[in-house]
Design an enzyme around this catalytic site. Structure first.
Site, PDB file in Angstrom:
ATOM      1  CD  GLU B  19      -1.406  -2.434   1.822  1.00 37.21           C
ATOM      2  OE1 GLU B  19      -0.216  -2.477   2.186  1.00 37.21           O
ATOM      3  OE2 GLU B  19      -2.177  -3.407   1.934  1.00 37.21           O
ATOM      4  CG  HIS B  70     -13.626  -4.212   3.137  1.00 40.56           C
ATOM      5  ND1 HIS B  70     -13.500  -3.869   1.818  1.00 40.56           N
ATOM      6  CD2 HIS B  70     -13.970  -5.510   3.153  1.00 40.56           C
ATOM      7  CE1 HIS B  70     -13.766  -4.918   1.052  1.00 40.56           C
ATOM      8  NE2 HIS B  70     -14.065  -5.929   1.827  1.00 40.56           N
ATOM      9  NE  ARG B 128     -16.494  -8.213   3.650  1.00 35.74           N
ATOM     10  CZ  ARG B 128     -15.881  -9.195   4.304  1.00 35.74           C
ATOM     11  NH1 ARG B 128     -15.859  -9.183   5.625  1.00 35.74           N
ATOM     12  NH2 ARG B 128     -15.268 -10.154   3.668  1.00 35.74           N
TER      13      ARG B 128
END
Lengths: 280, 281
Positions: B19, B70, B128
């Protein structure tokens, strides 16, 4: 095309500028700046196709990213001497309201800088992104970046090194300033780097090694690196330099990583660096 | 994302489980005029890469759109390692960062399109679970403009993200008890539509905030600051109370951590009752 002697002269002035900037505010990083002055000179005065009429997008020109942003003095001097801004602005280095912040930033809109650096390990990722943008834009120019050897201890570099090979970023030339020193001491003692050449190669890069304090070798090596682009692999230059070069009492130790010379030390250092373009 | 990959495979860059590198590559792509959207879990879009976002994107003023899925407790069974409840606070503290938390599918779609036309770094947070899709299809999305979803006179409910649906449900339950709740969707956390907040509480005299986030640093703190400066009224925050989450079904977690509809109704009743008392005495 500048001659090797002309490039050496420019590098001497850049070293003077860097030391005078650090001395002027009694703050900054002279050691790495001195060691990399030849590299910056060769890159900006001989190798890169670049425009001093600065645009952030840098379309149709080569780009440079400095990941080890603490050696900002050598970059600021190089940019100024190459025509990006007036040399007199070097007076303001690290002082209130300056565009020449302690570490390079776009925030103050200094021409020549395209991303902030200083927190280590981030520059290669940005350089990869800029190189990919060049590919999307069908721009055949090259993206160059510079990184400290100690900086490779930051894990993000290895994410970037892995991805540059995977994504075939073959318009990227990343140079490692392999001076063997970092803020806490010799890299071999702090965190051994091992065989950097082999590390880059097994990650899928083409590599070459050169002496970063030898102008002839720098120019020919950087030209060779340029000729290696466009062949499916990113290129790493493992550049041996001497921190503090060529000031006799500053060389080869981490002691001058991040301290400013006093008046006497500055005078002694400047005696070893001829004025070639006029002090700012 | 799958639809984008299918339509524009050459414009999708897979960077793996990396990331920090992703954020840097995104910053670099803007140099050359591209508008990168990053995609991963909210936890790995913020806390894990905060310094990369801070230096290479926010401080550098890069036109990167950080799209974070999420978020919050409703990630459910994966547990606290993945249920970030601090991301709104982290991102809204960054100078120049726009923070958007849409409430449903239609609004997420509209926001995703709208941020392309906005120049500057954006954090776009979504979740999510399947939630009600109640806002209009093909709606315009105006960054920084709060959305009035129900007009009321007794209490203002300011909600963001999934909790907007809970606020609508709460308003319906409150109406059955004779309490008129105004529901405002704060889909843009930063810049906040302060005017909408002040105007609403000037009418209702009390407020409740609702968010799937820590009580510190999120929507509640933000609204409290605005009210304290401009229109002090009693208020209550429905948020996770300085705690990590845990594994469980999304709806079970909302109950256990006190941010489900009944908790929202209770908070609103308490505030509106206090308001009536202060009015009469």
């Amino acid at each position: 095309m500048a001659s090797i002697d002309e490039l050496k002269n420019i590098a001497s002035q850049i070293r003077r500028d860097a030391l005078r900037m650090v001395h002027g505010c009694q703050s900054g990083h002279p050691g790495g700046s001195l060691g990399c002055a030849d590299f910056f000179t060769a890159l900006y005065f001989e190798i890169m196709e670049h425009k001093t009429d600065f645009t952030m997008d840098g379309l149709n020109e080569d780009l440079f990213f400095l990941s080890n942003g603490h050696i900002s003095p050598v970059w600021y001097s190089t940019l100024s001497r190459a025509g990006y801004f007036e040399p007199k602005e070097m007076y303001s280095f690290r002082k209130l309201n300056t565009r020449l912040q302690g570490h390079p930033t776009t925030h103050e809109h200094l021409p020549g800088i395209r991303v902030a650096s200083g927190s280590l390990g981030q520059g290669m990722s940005v350089a990869i992104g800029a190189a990919l943008a060049k590919k999307y834009n069908a721009d055949k120019h090259i993206v160059y970046s510079l990184h400290g050897d100690g900086e490779l201890e930051e894990g993000q570099n290895w994410e970037a090194i892995m991805s540059a090979a995977h994504l075939k970023v073959d318009n990227l030339v990343s140079t490692i300033d392999w001076n063997g020193q970092q803020i806490d001491g010799p890299t071999e003692k702090v965190m051994a780097l091992g065989d950097l050449n082999e590390k880059f190669r097994v990650f899928g890069w083409d590599t070459l090694q050169l002496d970063g304090n030898n102008m002839e070798e720098l120019v020919s090596g950087l030209k060779k690196a340029k000729s290696m682009t466009g062949k499916g692999k990113p290129i790493a230059i493992l550049m041996k330099t001497v921190m503090g070069y060529p000031v006799d009492f500053m060389m080869g130790s981490h002691e001058w990583h991040g301290i400013a010379p006093n008046d006497a030390q500055l005078a002694k250092a400047l005696e070893q660096l001829p004025v070639t373009m006029g002090d700012y | 994302m799958d639809a984008f990959i299918k339509e524009f495979p050459e414009r999708f860059i897979q960077v793996g489980i990396a990331e920090a590198n992703m954020m840097g590559i995104a910053a670099g792509l803007t140099i050359g005029g591209k508008i990168p959207y990053t995609g991963t879990f909210a936890n790995f879009s913020t806390g894990r890469v905060y310094d990369q976002i801070r230096q290479s994107i926010a401080y550098s003023g890069k036109n990167v759109k950080i799209c974070a899925s999420h978020a919050g407790l409703t990630l459910g069974e994966d547990g606290a390692t993945h249920q970030i409840l601090e991301d709104i606070g982290l991102m809204r503290m960054l100078p120049g960062m726009t923070v958007i938390v849409p409430c449903d599918y239609n609004q997420t779609k509209a926001a995703t399109l709208a941020i392309a036309d906005y120049e500057g770094p954006v954090y776009l947070r979504f979740g999510r679970p399947k939630v009600a899709n109640f806002t209009a299809d093909n709606q315009p999305f105006e960054i920084g403009k709060a959305q009035l979803l129900a007009v009321g006179s007794d209490i203002s409910i300011f909600a963001t993200g999934h909790m907007v649906w809970n606020a609508i449900e709460a308003a319906r339950l409150l109406a059955a008890e004779g309490i008129s709740a105004e529901v405002i969707n704060i889909h843009t956390i930063k810049p906040l539509d302060e005017k909408a907040v002040i105007q609403s509480v000037a009418k209702t005299g009390c407020a409740v905030t609702a968010e799937e986030h820590q009580i510190f640093g999120g929507l509640g703190d933000l609204i409290a600051g605005v009210l304290a400066r401009h229109q002090p009224v009693p208020m209550e925050m429905v948020a996770v109370n300085d705690s990590f989450g845990e594994s469980g079904k999304p709806e079970e977690l909302l109950v256990k951590y006190g941010i489900d509809t009944p908790h929202l109704v209770a908070a609103a009743k308490k505030q509106s009752a206090g308001r009536s008392k202060s009015k009469c005495c």
